[in-house]
Design an enzyme around this catalytic site. Structure first.
Site, PDB file in Angstrom:
ATOM      1  N   THR A  19       0.836  -1.199   0.000  1.00 37.05           N
ATOM      2  CA  THR A  19       0.000   0.000   0.000  1.00 37.05           C
ATOM      3  C   THR A  19       0.868   1.245   0.000  1.00 37.05           C
ATOM      4  O   THR A  19       1.779   1.373   0.807  1.00 37.05           O
ATOM      5  CB  THR A  19      -0.896   0.036   1.249  1.00 37.05           C
ATOM      6  OG1 THR A  19      -1.760  -1.095   1.230  1.00 37.05           O
ATOM      7  CG2 THR A  19      -1.737   1.310   1.267  1.00 37.05           C
TER       8      THR A  19
ATOM      9  N   GLY B 194      -0.843  -1.588   6.633  1.00 34.70           N
ATOM     10  CA  GLY B 194      -0.800  -2.677   7.610  1.00 34.70           C
ATOM     11  C   GLY B 194      -1.917  -3.676   7.414  1.00 34.70           C
ATOM     12  O   GLY B 194      -2.374  -3.893   6.284  1.00 34.70           O
ATOM     13  N   ASP B 195      -2.335  -4.302   8.516  1.00 32.86           N
ATOM     14  CA  ASP B 195      -3.450  -5.249   8.487  1.00 32.86           C
ATOM     15  C   ASP B 195      -4.750  -4.469   8.304  1.00 32.86           C
ATOM     16  O   ASP B 195      -5.363  -4.022   9.276  1.00 32.86           O
ATOM     17  CB  ASP B 195      -3.514  -6.050   9.792  1.00 32.86           C
ATOM     18  CG  ASP B 195      -2.342  -6.994   9.949  1.00 32.86           C
ATOM     19  OD1 ASP B 195      -1.860  -7.514   8.927  1.00 32.86           O
ATOM     20  OD2 ASP B 195      -1.917  -7.239  11.089  1.00 32.86           O
TER      21      ASP B 195
END
Lengths: 194, 137
Positions: B1, B53-54
Protein backbone atom coordinates in the site's frame (compact mmCIF):
# COMPACT_ATOMS: atom_id res chain seq x y z
CA UNK A 1 12.04 26.27 4.47
CA UNK A 2 11.27 22.56 4.17
CA UNK A 3 8.50 23.23 1.69
CA UNK A 4 7.40 21.77 -0.61
CA UNK A 5 7.32 18.40 1.15
CA UNK A 6 6.30 14.90 0.13
CA UNK A 7 6.06 12.06 2.67
CA UNK A 8 4.89 8.54 1.93
CA UNK A 9 4.78 5.03 3.34
CA UNK A 10 7.60 2.60 2.57
CA UNK A 11 10.90 2.92 0.75
CA UNK A 12 12.67 1.08 -2.08
CA UNK A 13 10.43 1.15 -5.15
CA UNK A 14 8.04 3.47 -3.33
CA UNK A 15 10.54 6.35 -3.63
CA UNK A 16 9.46 6.60 -7.26
CA UNK A 17 6.19 7.96 -5.90
CA UNK A 18 8.01 10.42 -3.63
CA UNK A 19 10.04 11.74 -6.54
CA UNK A 20 7.11 11.94 -8.94
CA UNK A 21 5.01 13.87 -6.44
CA UNK A 22 7.91 16.14 -5.51
CA UNK A 23 8.66 16.96 -9.13
CA UNK A 24 4.99 17.69 -9.67
CA UNK A 25 5.02 20.16 -6.77
CA UNK A 26 8.30 21.66 -7.97
CA UNK A 27 6.64 22.34 -11.30
CA UNK A 28 4.07 24.46 -9.50
CA UNK A 29 1.15 22.09 -9.63
CA UNK A 30 -1.14 21.99 -6.60
CA UNK A 31 -0.98 19.47 -3.76
CA UNK A 32 -3.88 17.45 -5.12
CA UNK A 33 -2.25 16.99 -8.53
CA UNK A 34 1.03 16.12 -6.81
CA UNK A 35 -0.38 13.28 -4.72
CA UNK A 36 -2.18 11.92 -7.76
CA UNK A 37 1.10 11.95 -9.70
CA UNK A 38 2.81 10.10 -6.86
CA UNK A 39 0.14 7.44 -6.63
CA UNK A 40 0.09 6.99 -10.41
CA UNK A 41 3.85 6.48 -10.44
CA UNK A 42 3.55 3.60 -8.00
CA UNK A 43 0.58 2.13 -9.83
CA UNK A 44 2.53 2.13 -13.10
CA UNK A 45 5.62 0.69 -11.42
CA UNK A 46 3.58 -1.92 -9.49
CA UNK A 47 5.47 -0.91 -6.35
CA UNK A 48 6.36 -4.03 -4.36
CA UNK A 49 3.45 -5.74 -6.14
CA UNK A 50 1.17 -4.28 -3.44
CA UNK A 51 0.16 -1.34 -5.63
CA UNK A 52 -1.39 -1.41 -9.08
CA UNK A 53 -2.19 -4.23 -11.47
CA UNK A 54 -0.72 -7.71 -11.23
CA UNK A 55 -0.59 -8.09 -7.45
CA UNK A 56 -2.50 -9.48 -4.48
CA UNK A 57 -4.87 -11.82 -6.35
CA UNK A 58 -8.03 -12.77 -4.47
CA UNK A 59 -9.36 -16.32 -4.02
CA UNK A 60 -10.63 -16.20 -7.59
CA UNK A 61 -7.22 -15.05 -8.87
CA UNK A 62 -8.56 -11.59 -9.74
CA UNK A 63 -6.65 -8.42 -8.87
CA UNK A 64 -8.85 -5.53 -7.77
CA UNK A 65 -7.79 -2.03 -6.76
CA UNK A 66 -8.64 0.44 -3.98
CA UNK A 67 -7.71 4.14 -3.97
CA UNK A 68 -8.47 7.34 -2.10
CA UNK A 69 -7.61 10.99 -2.66
CA UNK A 70 -8.35 13.83 -0.24
CA UNK A 71 -8.11 17.60 -0.67
CA UNK A 72 -6.86 19.00 2.63
CA UNK A 73 -8.21 22.46 1.83
CA UNK A 74 -11.84 21.45 1.35
CA UNK A 75 -11.92 17.97 2.94
CA UNK A 76 -13.42 16.81 -0.34
CA UNK A 77 -12.58 13.17 -1.00
CA UNK A 78 -12.95 10.66 -3.80
CA UNK A 79 -12.40 6.93 -3.57
CA UNK A 80 -12.92 3.64 -5.33
CA UNK A 81 -13.04 0.21 -3.72
CA UNK A 82 -12.85 -3.23 -5.28
CA UNK A 83 -12.33 -1.58 -8.68
CA UNK A 84 -12.24 -4.23 -11.39
CA UNK A 85 -10.45 -4.19 -14.78
CA UNK A 86 -9.25 -0.58 -14.65
CA UNK A 87 -5.58 0.14 -13.90
CA UNK A 88 -5.62 3.80 -12.88
CA UNK A 89 -7.46 3.49 -9.57
CA UNK A 90 -6.28 6.85 -8.22
CA UNK A 91 -7.30 8.50 -11.49
CA UNK A 92 -10.81 7.11 -11.10
CA UNK A 93 -10.84 8.25 -7.45
CA UNK A 94 -9.89 11.75 -8.64
CA UNK A 95 -12.86 11.66 -11.01
CA UNK A 96 -15.12 10.68 -8.10
CA UNK A 97 -13.79 13.74 -6.27
CA UNK A 98 -14.02 16.14 -9.20
CA UNK A 99 -17.17 15.01 -10.96
CA UNK A 100 -19.51 13.68 -8.28
CA UNK A 101 -20.90 14.69 -4.91
CA UNK A 102 -20.15 11.18 -3.59
CA UNK A 103 -17.09 9.94 -1.71
CA UNK A 104 -16.76 6.25 -2.50
CA UNK A 105 -17.80 4.07 -5.43
CA UNK A 106 -17.33 0.31 -5.30
CA UNK A 107 -17.15 -2.82 -7.38
CA UNK A 108 -18.62 -3.31 -10.81
CA UNK A 109 -20.42 0.03 -10.68
CA UNK A 110 -17.13 1.80 -9.99
CA UNK A 111 -15.78 0.15 -13.12
CA UNK A 112 -18.81 1.32 -15.07
CA UNK A 113 -18.23 4.88 -13.78
CA UNK A 114 -14.60 4.66 -14.89
CA UNK A 115 -15.53 3.51 -18.38
CA UNK A 116 -18.09 6.30 -18.68
CA UNK A 117 -15.27 8.71 -17.80
CA UNK A 118 -12.96 7.46 -20.52
CA UNK A 119 -10.80 4.97 -18.64
CA UNK A 120 -9.73 1.83 -20.47
CA UNK A 121 -11.02 -1.62 -19.48
CA UNK A 122 -8.30 -4.28 -19.32
CA UNK A 123 -7.29 -7.29 -17.28
CA UNK A 124 -5.42 -6.56 -14.05
CA UNK A 125 -3.92 -10.04 -13.94
CA UNK A 126 -0.36 -10.87 -14.96
CA UNK A 127 1.56 -14.10 -15.29
CA UNK A 128 3.06 -13.43 -11.86
CA UNK A 129 -0.27 -12.77 -10.14
CA UNK A 130 -1.82 -15.88 -11.67
CA UNK A 131 1.23 -17.92 -10.67
CA UNK A 132 0.85 -16.63 -7.11
CA UNK A 133 -2.81 -17.61 -7.05
CA UNK A 134 -2.26 -21.07 -8.53
CA UNK A 135 0.52 -21.64 -5.99
CA UNK A 136 -1.85 -20.68 -3.20
CA UNK A 137 -4.42 -23.21 -4.41
CA UNK A 138 -1.73 -25.87 -4.72
CA UNK A 139 -0.80 -25.11 -1.09
CA UNK A 140 -4.33 -26.00 0.07
CA UNK A 141 -5.37 -22.34 -0.08
CA UNK A 142 -3.05 -21.23 2.73
CA UNK A 143 -3.07 -18.66 4.29
CA UNK A 144 -6.84 -18.23 4.37
CA UNK A 145 -9.24 -15.56 5.67
CA UNK A 146 -12.31 -17.80 6.03
CA UNK A 147 -13.58 -18.56 9.51
CA UNK A 148 -16.18 -20.85 11.10
CA UNK A 149 -16.73 -22.76 7.87
CA UNK A 150 -16.56 -26.30 6.57
CA UNK A 151 -14.22 -27.70 5.32
CA UNK A 152 -11.51 -26.38 7.67
CA UNK A 153 -10.16 -23.24 5.94
CA UNK A 154 -6.75 -23.67 7.57
CA UNK A 155 -6.15 -26.92 5.72
CA UNK A 156 -8.56 -27.06 2.80
CA UNK A 157 -9.81 -25.09 -0.17
CA UNK A 158 -13.49 -24.34 -0.67
CA UNK A 159 -16.25 -24.11 -1.55
CA UNK A 160 -17.11 -23.42 2.07
CA UNK A 161 -20.34 -23.50 4.02
CA UNK A 162 -20.94 -21.92 7.43
CA UNK A 163 -20.77 -23.81 10.72
CA UNK A 164 -23.91 -22.47 12.35
CA UNK A 165 -22.92 -23.32 15.93
CA UNK A 166 -19.67 -21.36 15.59
CA UNK A 167 -21.44 -18.31 14.22
CA UNK A 168 -23.72 -18.03 17.22
CA UNK A 169 -20.82 -18.35 19.66
CA UNK A 170 -18.75 -15.59 18.06
CA UNK A 171 -21.50 -13.07 17.46
CA UNK A 172 -23.14 -13.14 20.86
CA UNK A 173 -20.22 -11.40 22.55
CA UNK A 174 -18.96 -8.23 20.88
CA UNK A 175 -16.34 -7.80 23.56
CA UNK A 176 -14.75 -11.18 23.06
CA UNK A 177 -14.81 -10.88 19.29
CA UNK A 178 -12.81 -7.65 19.33
CA UNK A 179 -10.34 -8.60 22.03
CA UNK A 180 -9.63 -12.02 20.57
CA UNK A 181 -10.08 -11.64 16.84
CA UNK A 182 -10.49 -14.68 14.66
CA UNK A 183 -8.85 -12.75 11.86
CA UNK A 184 -5.62 -12.73 9.95
CA UNK A 185 -3.72 -11.45 12.98
CA UNK A 186 -4.44 -14.64 14.90
CA UNK A 187 -3.12 -16.83 12.11
CA UNK A 188 0.64 -17.09 12.46
CA UNK A 189 0.96 -18.31 8.89
CA UNK A 190 -0.77 -15.22 7.57
CA UNK A 191 1.76 -12.94 5.92
CA UNK A 192 -0.44 -10.90 3.62
CA UNK A 193 -1.39 -7.33 4.41
CA UNK A 194 -2.63 -4.19 2.73
CA UNK B 1 0.00 0.00 0.00
CA UNK B 2 1.20 3.47 -0.88
CA UNK B 3 -0.12 6.36 1.22
CA UNK B 4 1.31 9.75 0.35
CA UNK B 5 0.96 13.28 1.72
CA UNK B 6 1.89 16.52 -0.04
CA UNK B 7 2.50 19.91 1.55
CA UNK B 8 2.57 22.76 -0.99
CA UNK B 9 4.54 25.95 -0.31
CA UNK B 10 1.19 27.72 -0.09
CA UNK B 11 0.46 25.45 2.94
CA UNK B 12 -2.27 23.57 1.11
CA UNK B 13 -2.13 19.83 1.67
CA UNK B 14 -3.49 16.67 0.03
CA UNK B 15 -3.20 12.93 0.60
CA UNK B 16 -3.79 9.74 -1.35
CA UNK B 17 -3.72 5.98 -0.95
CA UNK B 18 -3.56 3.32 -3.64
CA UNK B 19 -3.35 -0.44 -3.13
CA UNK B 20 -4.31 -3.81 -4.52
CA UNK B 21 -5.20 -5.00 -1.02
CA UNK B 22 -4.30 -8.28 0.61
CA UNK B 23 -3.42 -11.45 -1.27
CA UNK B 24 -5.92 -14.30 -1.28
CA UNK B 25 -8.69 -12.16 0.15
CA UNK B 26 -12.29 -13.23 -0.21
CA UNK B 27 -13.67 -11.70 -3.43
CA UNK B 28 -15.36 -8.40 -2.64
CA UNK B 29 -13.23 -7.67 0.42
CA UNK B 30 -12.13 -4.05 0.82
CA UNK B 31 -9.39 -3.03 3.25
CA UNK B 32 -8.44 0.22 4.89
CA UNK B 33 -6.96 1.87 1.81
CA UNK B 34 -10.00 3.68 0.39
CA UNK B 35 -11.55 4.58 3.73
CA UNK B 36 -11.08 8.28 4.61
CA UNK B 37 -9.37 8.49 7.99
CA UNK B 38 -7.98 4.98 7.69
CA UNK B 39 -5.74 4.67 4.61
CA UNK B 40 -5.03 8.39 4.73
CA UNK B 41 -6.42 11.68 5.98
CA UNK B 42 -5.48 15.32 5.70
CA UNK B 43 -6.66 18.71 6.86
CA UNK B 44 -4.51 21.64 5.72
CA UNK B 45 -5.22 23.49 8.95
CA UNK B 46 -3.34 20.87 10.98
CA UNK B 47 -1.62 18.15 8.91
CA UNK B 48 -1.92 14.79 7.23
CA UNK B 49 -1.38 11.07 7.71
CA UNK B 50 -0.82 7.89 5.71
CA UNK B 51 -1.15 4.32 6.97
CA UNK B 52 -0.53 0.73 5.96
CA UNK B 53 -0.80 -2.68 7.61
CA UNK B 54 -3.45 -5.25 8.49
CA UNK B 55 -6.29 -3.45 6.75
CA UNK B 56 -9.11 -5.48 8.25
CA UNK B 57 -7.95 -4.37 11.69
CA UNK B 58 -6.76 -0.85 10.94
CA UNK B 59 -10.01 0.24 9.34
CA UNK B 60 -11.77 -0.39 12.67
CA UNK B 61 -9.67 2.33 14.34
CA UNK B 62 -9.41 5.09 11.70
CA UNK B 63 -5.78 5.66 12.75
CA UNK B 64 -5.18 8.55 10.37
CA UNK B 65 -8.28 10.44 11.49
CA UNK B 66 -7.14 9.84 15.05
CA UNK B 67 -3.61 11.09 14.32
CA UNK B 68 -4.74 14.27 12.57
CA UNK B 69 -7.18 15.04 15.37
CA UNK B 70 -4.32 14.49 17.83
CA UNK B 71 -2.30 17.10 15.93
CA UNK B 72 -5.26 19.43 16.26
CA UNK B 73 -5.19 18.90 20.02
CA UNK B 74 -1.52 19.90 20.15
CA UNK B 75 0.37 16.61 19.96
CA UNK B 76 3.56 16.43 17.89
CA UNK B 77 3.62 14.18 14.81
CA UNK B 78 5.62 11.58 16.76
CA UNK B 79 3.18 11.65 19.65
CA UNK B 80 0.22 11.47 17.29
CA UNK B 81 1.65 8.51 15.37
CA UNK B 82 2.56 6.65 18.56
CA UNK B 83 -0.90 7.23 20.01
CA UNK B 84 -2.67 5.99 16.88
CA UNK B 85 -0.64 2.77 16.81
CA UNK B 86 -0.94 2.16 20.56
CA UNK B 87 -4.73 2.38 20.34
CA UNK B 88 -4.64 -0.52 17.89
CA UNK B 89 -2.09 -2.51 19.88
CA UNK B 90 -4.23 -2.21 23.00
CA UNK B 91 -6.81 -4.43 21.27
CA UNK B 92 -4.69 -6.29 18.73
CA UNK B 93 -1.18 -6.78 20.15
CA UNK B 94 0.06 -8.62 17.05
CA UNK B 95 -1.20 -6.15 14.47
CA UNK B 96 1.11 -5.05 11.70
CA UNK B 97 0.80 -1.29 11.41
CA UNK B 98 2.65 1.65 9.95
CA UNK B 99 1.46 5.22 10.43
CA UNK B 100 3.29 8.31 9.17
CA UNK B 101 2.18 11.79 10.25
CA UNK B 102 3.04 15.27 8.92
CA UNK B 103 2.02 18.56 10.47
CA UNK B 104 1.29 21.64 8.41
CA UNK B 105 4.74 23.09 9.18
CA UNK B 106 6.48 20.10 7.60
CA UNK B 107 7.52 18.18 10.69
CA UNK B 108 7.06 14.44 10.17
CA UNK B 109 7.36 11.21 12.16
CA UNK B 110 6.07 7.64 12.16
CA UNK B 111 5.20 4.73 14.39
CA UNK B 112 4.81 1.04 13.64
CA UNK B 113 4.17 -2.38 15.11
CA UNK B 114 4.74 -5.96 14.06
CA UNK B 115 7.35 -5.32 11.41
CA UNK B 116 10.11 -2.95 10.37
CA UNK B 117 8.30 -0.08 8.76
CA UNK B 118 9.91 2.62 6.69
CA UNK B 119 8.83 5.87 5.09
CA UNK B 120 10.27 8.22 2.50
CA UNK B 121 10.33 11.98 2.23
CA UNK B 122 11.67 14.74 0.07
CA UNK B 123 11.49 18.45 0.78
CA UNK B 124 12.70 21.71 -0.72
CA UNK B 125 16.45 21.78 -1.15
CA UNK B 126 16.85 18.00 -1.10
CA UNK B 127 18.35 16.54 -4.25
CA UNK B 128 17.05 13.06 -3.55
CA UNK B 129 14.51 11.22 -1.43
CA UNK B 130 15.53 10.15 2.06
CA UNK B 131 14.33 7.03 3.88
CA UNK B 132 13.52 6.71 7.58
CA UNK B 133 13.50 3.28 9.26
CA UNK B 134 10.94 2.94 12.02
CA UNK B 135 11.27 0.48 14.89
CA UNK B 136 8.19 -1.32 16.15
CA UNK B 137 6.60 -0.04 19.33
Amino acid sequence: SPLPLIVNTWSGPFTSATDAAFLSLANSSNALDAVQAGCQACQNNQCDHTVGFGGSPDESCETTLDALIIDGETLNAGAVANLRRVKDAIGVARHVLDYTQHTLLAGEQATQFALENGFEEESLSTKDSLKTCYGWRKNHCQPNYRLNVHPDPFSSCGPYSPLLSSISSTTTSATSSISQPHSSSSNSQQSSHD
Amino acid sequence: TLSLIALHPSSSMAACTTTNGASHKIPGRVGDGPIPGSGSYVDSTVGGCGATGDGDIMMRFLPCYQAVESLRRGLTPQQAADDAVRRILARYPDAKTGVVVVDNRGEHAAAASGWEFSYSYRSGGMERTEVVRVKSL
